[in-house]
Scaffold this active site. Structure first.
Site, PDB file in Angstrom:
ATOM      1  N   ARG A  87       0.873  -1.184   0.000  1.00 13.62           N
ATOM      2  CA  ARG A  87       0.000   0.000   0.000  1.00 13.62           C
ATOM      3  C   ARG A  87       0.898   1.218   0.000  1.00 13.62           C
ATOM      4  NH1 ARG A  87      -2.958   4.170   0.601  1.00 13.62           N
ATOM      5  NH2 ARG A  87      -5.067   4.107   1.468  1.00 13.62           N
ATOM      6  N   ASP A 146      -4.063   8.439  -0.731  1.00 16.26           N
ATOM      7  CA  ASP A 146      -5.343   7.741  -0.829  1.00 16.26           C
ATOM      8  C   ASP A 146      -5.905   8.035  -2.213  1.00 16.26           C
ATOM      9  OD1 ASP A 146      -7.266   6.104   0.186  1.00 16.26           O
ATOM     10  OD2 ASP A 146      -8.193   7.588   1.501  1.00 16.26           O
ATOM     11  N   GLU A 179     -11.346   5.269  -5.240  1.00 21.54           N
ATOM     12  CA  GLU A 179     -11.684   3.854  -5.122  1.00 21.54           C
ATOM     13  C   GLU A 179     -12.202   3.289  -6.444  1.00 21.54           C
ATOM     14  OE1 GLU A 179     -11.565   1.752  -2.117  1.00 21.54           O
ATOM     15  OE2 GLU A 179     -10.140   3.393  -1.778  1.00 21.54           O
ATOM     16  N   ARG A 184      -1.240  -5.671   4.566  1.00 17.24           N
ATOM     17  CA  ARG A 184      -0.411  -5.074   3.500  1.00 17.24           C
ATOM     18  C   ARG A 184       0.760  -4.310   4.114  1.00 17.24           C
ATOM     19  NH1 ARG A 184      -5.051  -1.727   0.412  1.00 17.24           N
ATOM     20  NH2 ARG A 184      -5.181  -0.929   2.538  1.00 17.24           N
TER      21      ARG A 184
END
Length: 233
Positions: A109, A114, A117, A157
């Protein structure tokens, strides 16, 4: 007449010398075993290949030990899979992506960011999620990267800084920086956020993308990935 006192002193001296010799011998043996074991352990750690994230010991994460390998899959704009190539496999060709690749790759990750999605579990994709995934793939897919593990998240992760080389290895690039710079990700501020000592720099990169209305910052009614995830819990 024989001097018994002298004989006793000589025997005592020989006994002391014998004890000293044995002590010296044992010390040398212990030192040799210690050095040999240390070298063997060092070589093992140097040549050991991590199959998955679970194989990376907590000590390596805490020490931010660099891990090098090939990126063989990009899942979205902030998640990828790395095939670890330790020193002994440094010159091996990149393996083919095969079914079950999750069993022999490290799930990573990207730290600090971020990305929008993608569609999964019946949830709709966010705007620019496909573009964010493509941008990350353009940077690292099928290329050799260096990851610096900073933590492990709740999904197992490895949260890591990911860097790669371009222009024949002359310039080092940080994947998280580029995602923020192009407006294809926002600064991650949730739990267990990891910035690798670069939070102020990352904030400046994001602010520049906002001012230029690049990527997600140019969308009307823009929803941050963190807001999207809260809404779809």
């Amino acid at each position: 007449m024989r001097n018994s006192g002298s004989t006793d002193d000589s025997a005592t001296t020989k006994s002391h010398i014998g004890i000293f010799d044995r002590f010296q011998l044992y010390s040398q043996a212990a030192l040799y075993i210690g050095i040999t074991s240390g070298v063997a352990l060092g070589l093992y750690l140097m040549f050991r290949r991590y199959q998955t994230s679970a194989d990376i010991p907590e000590s390596a994460v805490k020490a931010h030990k660099k891990i090098r390998g090939f990126v063989i899959d990009v899942a979205d704009g902030d998640t990828l899979r790395v095939y670890h190539t330790p020193l002994i496999k440094w010159f091996d060709p990149m393996p083919e992506k095969k079914r079950g690749f999750s069993k022999y790759t490290i799930q990573v990750r990207l730290s600090a960011v971020d990305a929008p999605e993608v569609s999964h579990f019946g949830k709709p994709a966010q705007p620019l999620s496909a573009e964010a995934k493509q941008l990350l793939a353009n940077q690292v897919l099928n290329k050799r990267v260096t990851i610096v593990p900073l933590a492990k998240d709740q999904y197992g992760r490895v949260v890591a800084t990911v860097t790669y080389r371009k222009f024949w290895g002359l310039i080092k690039q940080n994947a998280s920086h580029e995602m923020l710079r192009q407006g294809m990700a926002s600064l991650y501020t949730g739990g267990n956020a990891q910035y690798d000592g670069e939070k102020q720099l990352l904030e400046r990169i994001q602010e520049d993308a906002k001012r230029a209305k690049r990527g997600i910052w140019g969308l009307k009614n823009m929803e941050l990935p963190s807001e999207y995830k809260r809404r779809h819990k």
